[in-house]
Each structure stands twice: as structure tokens, then as C-alpha cells.
Design a protein around this motif. Structure first.
Motif, PDB file in Angstrom:
ATOM      1  N   ALA A  99       0.829  -1.210   0.000  1.00 49.62           N
ATOM      2  CA  ALA A  99       0.000   0.000   0.000  1.00 49.62           C
ATOM      3  C   ALA A  99       0.862   1.259   0.000  1.00 49.62           C
ATOM      4  N   LYS A 100       2.009   1.198   0.664  1.00 50.67           N
ATOM      5  CA  LYS A 100       2.912   2.347   0.693  1.00 50.67           C
ATOM      6  C   LYS A 100       3.522   2.600  -0.688  1.00 50.67           C
ATOM      7  N   VAL A 101       3.700   1.544  -1.465  1.00 56.92           N
ATOM      8  CA  VAL A 101       4.318   1.665  -2.780  1.00 56.92           C
ATOM      9  C   VAL A 101       3.293   2.075  -3.836  1.00 56.92           C
ATOM     10  N   TYR A 102       2.134   1.383  -3.830  1.00 55.30           N
ATOM     11  CA  TYR A 102       1.156   1.571  -4.906  1.00 55.30           C
ATOM     12  C   TYR A 102       0.044   2.557  -4.557  1.00 55.30           C
ATOM     13  N   ARG A 103       0.019   3.048  -3.315  1.00 55.56           N
ATOM     14  CA  ARG A 103      -0.900   4.099  -2.901  1.00 55.56           C
ATOM     15  C   ARG A 103      -2.383   3.704  -2.972  1.00 55.56           C
ATOM     16  N   PHE A 104      -2.718   2.476  -2.648  1.00 54.04           N
ATOM     17  CA  PHE A 104      -4.124   2.085  -2.543  1.00 54.04           C
ATOM     18  C   PHE A 104      -4.516   2.068  -1.063  1.00 54.04           C
ATOM     19  N   THR A 105      -5.807   2.014  -0.789  1.00 54.99           N
ATOM     20  CA  THR A 105      -6.306   2.018   0.584  1.00 54.99           C
ATOM     21  C   THR A 105      -7.324   0.902   0.775  1.00 54.99           C
ATOM     22  N   ASP A 117      -0.962  -1.163   8.322  1.00 54.78           N
ATOM     23  CA  ASP A 117       0.288  -1.915   8.199  1.00 54.78           C
ATOM     24  C   ASP A 117       0.393  -2.808   9.431  1.00 54.78           C
ATOM     25  N   ALA A 118      -0.209  -3.974   9.359  1.00 54.88           N
ATOM     26  CA  ALA A 118      -0.487  -4.785  10.539  1.00 54.88           C
ATOM     27  C   ALA A 118       0.749  -5.365  11.211  1.00 54.88           C
ATOM     28  N   TRP A 119       1.691  -5.878  10.427  1.00 54.32           N
ATOM     29  CA  TRP A 119       2.773  -6.644  11.056  1.00 54.32           C
ATOM     30  C   TRP A 119       3.675  -5.788  11.941  1.00 54.32           C
ATOM     31  N   PRO A 120       4.063  -4.585  11.552  1.00 53.91           N
ATOM     32  CA  PRO A 120       4.823  -3.741  12.492  1.00 53.91           C
ATOM     33  C   PRO A 120       4.014  -3.387  13.742  1.00 53.91           C
ATOM     34  N   PHE A 121       2.700  -3.169  13.575  1.00 51.95           N
ATOM     35  CA  PHE A 121       1.858  -2.865  14.732  1.00 51.95           C
ATOM     36  C   PHE A 121       1.826  -4.039  15.699  1.00 51.95           C
ATOM     37  N   ILE A 122       1.620  -5.245  15.175  1.00 49.64           N
ATOM     38  CA  ILE A 122       1.551  -6.426  16.040  1.00 49.64           C
ATOM     39  C   ILE A 122       2.882  -6.653  16.743  1.00 49.64           C
ATOM     40  N   GLU A 123       3.980  -6.422  16.034  1.00 50.99           N
ATOM     41  CA  GLU A 123       5.298  -6.563  16.661  1.00 50.99           C
ATOM     42  C   GLU A 123       5.466  -5.580  17.809  1.00 50.99           C
ATOM     43  N   ALA A 124       5.041  -4.334  17.597  1.00 49.79           N
ATOM     44  CA  ALA A 124       5.146  -3.328  18.649  1.00 49.79           C
ATOM     45  C   ALA A 124       4.227  -3.662  19.818  1.00 49.79           C
TER      46      ALA A 124
END
Length: 313
Positions: A277-283, A291-298
Motif C-alpha cells: 500500500a505504501k508503494v502503490y498508494r491504494f487504501t 500496516d499490521a505486522w509492524p503494529f503487532i510486533e510493537a
């Protein structure tokens, strides 16, 4: 500026032929629909039809409905019933694609349907062996059968794309997923992608693995007793659900990747919907880009304080 899928209303996948294996519901269904939204012809397979229900036991979600949704989105949906653990059935699907089109441009390997088999909270020596081996069949053996049957058609033309769908990135799967069989099943597509990339690259094709984040699938909504319109009520029970994404989000990730003429730059990579999503700019459907995986890690880090999901959208 990174490559995008084009302007609103564009149909960059017109004339492209896709096979989404395991498209009855969830991520697979929306991957098929979003390919259709960009003009693709999408063959969808699965075990649940309007006449027969698979072991998953969800009769209201069928491949016929998925095909209709693909067509309604602007593509051409074709429903082909198949159990991907039966090589003869998979060969019949590929033969149909070959007869009708003579080519296969996009293969999405999303075979699964094993949520009901997972036993968390048990050690390896306590797990039900039959359930564990069934997970390996669905998530690994089914994928290998699909690849062996479909790849000969896909590699006839340069530019083909193979997407191995899993749960987790290479980085997030470095940790243990809480069930020995599930952990192995969901890391296998990442490893498969590395081997596929090495062999497909020289013939001009691309292989990636792709994962959603915390997927708000039909099964997951039912599990938490919520609906799409009130899903946030489940956060009280599962804090990580705050970052949940709809299946449309990972569907748009797949479609953006398929429409990217420079997609080979991703060959061999482990990708996530939030990353793309950060690269292709879709929502997602609500306009956010979780951005789930960094959130879950934190959220799960030792000594973690309060973590705001909005910081990861």
C-alpha cells in the motif's frame, strides 16, 4: 513516483488470464474480484459450490458467487469446482484454461481452509496428529500440486506472475506461530517462493509470497461475533484486531502488483498488503492503509506500553 495501477476506471488487466486457486471466501475471493475490477478474466476454484459444501462448513460462500462478483466488478469470472489435493481435478482446471485461452498470466495459490484445525495453547506432543497433517495437506501439498499442474501453462509466455498466499512475512514468521503444524504450513509458501523465483526468473516470470495483515475475513468476523459494520467491538477481546483489514485491502495489493509492468523487481520477495500500500498508494474500504505486522510486533514486544493502531494506518 512508484508505478501504480493507473487512473480510476482504467483496466490494465484487460486480456490477462488469471487463476485464483482457493477463491471461495476471504482473501482469495477479493483477490479474484480486484483482478476483475482491473479487467482480468479470472478463473476461481474451490470446494464449496451451490451443490456441495466442503469440510469448512460454510455453505453461503461459494465459488459461483465469487465468479459473479468478479463479473460485476468489470471482469469475467469463471467458477471451476476443484479439490486441489486431487491432481486430476487440478489438471482439468488447467486444461479448461488452456482450451479457452491458450495462456495463463497470473496464478494465485491461495489453497487453505484450515482455520478449524488449528489448536493454539498446546505443545507439539499434545496436538491432534490428524488435524496437523491435514493442515500440511491443505497448506503445502495442495500448493505443490497446483504449481506442478499450472506452471507449464504459465511459463509459455514471459511476464507471468505466481503469488503464493500465506499468513505472515518472512520477518514476522521468524517468531513461532504457536502451533507446530500451523507454523510450518505458513512458512512453507515463503520458502516455496524463493525456489520458484530462482527457476521462474530465467524464463521471464515472477514469483512472490503475499500476506494480508490481521484479516477481517468472514470466518474471523464470525469468530469474534461481530460484523463488518461493527468489527471494532472485537478489539476489547483481541487488542491486535485494532489493525484489522478487510479482504479488499489484500485484494487491491494483488491487483496493483499484477498491473505493475515492473513487477519483476519483487521476484522472490515476501510481501504484505500494508507494505505494498505504501508503494502503490491504494487504501482499504475505509480509506486507511493498515500496516499490521509492524503494529503487532510493537504491541507484543516485551515491555511494550500503549500502542495506537492509528499510528500504523
Amino acid at each position: 513516483m512508484e508505478t501504480t495501477t493507473g487512473t480510476p476506471g482504467s483496466r490494465p488487466l484487460t486480456g490477462r488470464i488469471a487463476l485464483v486457486a482457493g477463491a471461495t471466501r476471504g482473501a482469495g475471493r477479493q483477490m479474484a474480484v480486484q483482478l476483475g475490477a482491473l479487467g482480468g478474466t479470472v478463473h476461481v476454484t474451490g470446494r464449496t459450490t451451490r451443490e456441495r459444501v466442503s469440510e469448512v462448513g460454510r455453505p453461503s460462500e461459494t465459488i459461483e458467487e465469487t465468479a459473479e462478483l468478479v463479473t460485476a466488478a468489470g471482469g469475467e469470472g469463471v467458477a471451476l469446482p476443484a479439490d486441489h489435493l486431487d491432481p486430476a481435478q487440478v489438471r482439468a482446471v488447467v486444461d479448461r484454461v488452456e482450451r479457452d485461452h491458450g495462456r495463463l498470466d497470473i496464478l494465485v495459490d491461495d489453497i487453505w481452509g484450515g482455520e478449524h484445525l488449528i489448536e493454539f495453547g498446546k505443545k507439539a506432543w499434545e496436538l491432534d496428529l490428524d488435524k496437523g497433517l491435514r493442515m500440511l495437506d491443505l497448506g503445502i501439498r495442495g500448493h505443490l500440486i497446483t504449481l506442478r499442474c499450472a506452471l507449464p501453462l504459465l511459463v509459455r509466455h514471459r511476464g507471468g506472475l505466481v503469488v503464493e498466499v500465506t499468513d505472515g512475512t518472512a520477518e514476522s514468521n521468524e517468531g513461532y506461530r504457536g502451533n507446530l503444524f500451523y507454523d510450518l504450513t505458513k512458512y512453507a509458501p515463503i520458502r516455496l517462493t524463493r525456489g520458484l523465483a530462482a527457476e521462474l526468473g530465467p524464463v521471464g516470470c515472477t514469483a512472490v509470497s503475499l500476506t494480508p495483515g490481521f484479516l477481517r475475513s468472514e470466518w474471523m468476523l464470525d469468530h469474534f461475533g461481530v460484523r463488518e459494520d461493527n468489527w471494532r467491538e472485537a478489539i476489547a477481546e483481541e487488542p491486535a484486531f485494532a489493525i484489522a483489514e478487510s479482504p479488499v485491502f489484500v485484494g487491491r495489493a494483488l491487483a496493483a502488483l499484477a498491473a505493475d509492468e515492473d513487477r519483476h523487481r519483487w521476484n522472490g520477495r515476501s510481501l504484505s498488503s500494508g507494505q505494498l500500500a505504501k508503494v502503490y498508494r491504494f487504501t482499504d474500504t475505509d480509506g486507511s492503509a493498515p500496516d499490521a505486522w509492524p503494529f503487532i510486533e510493537a504491541l507484543t514486544a516485551e515491555g511494550a506500553g500503549e500502542v495506537d493502531a492509528e499510528d500504523y494506518r
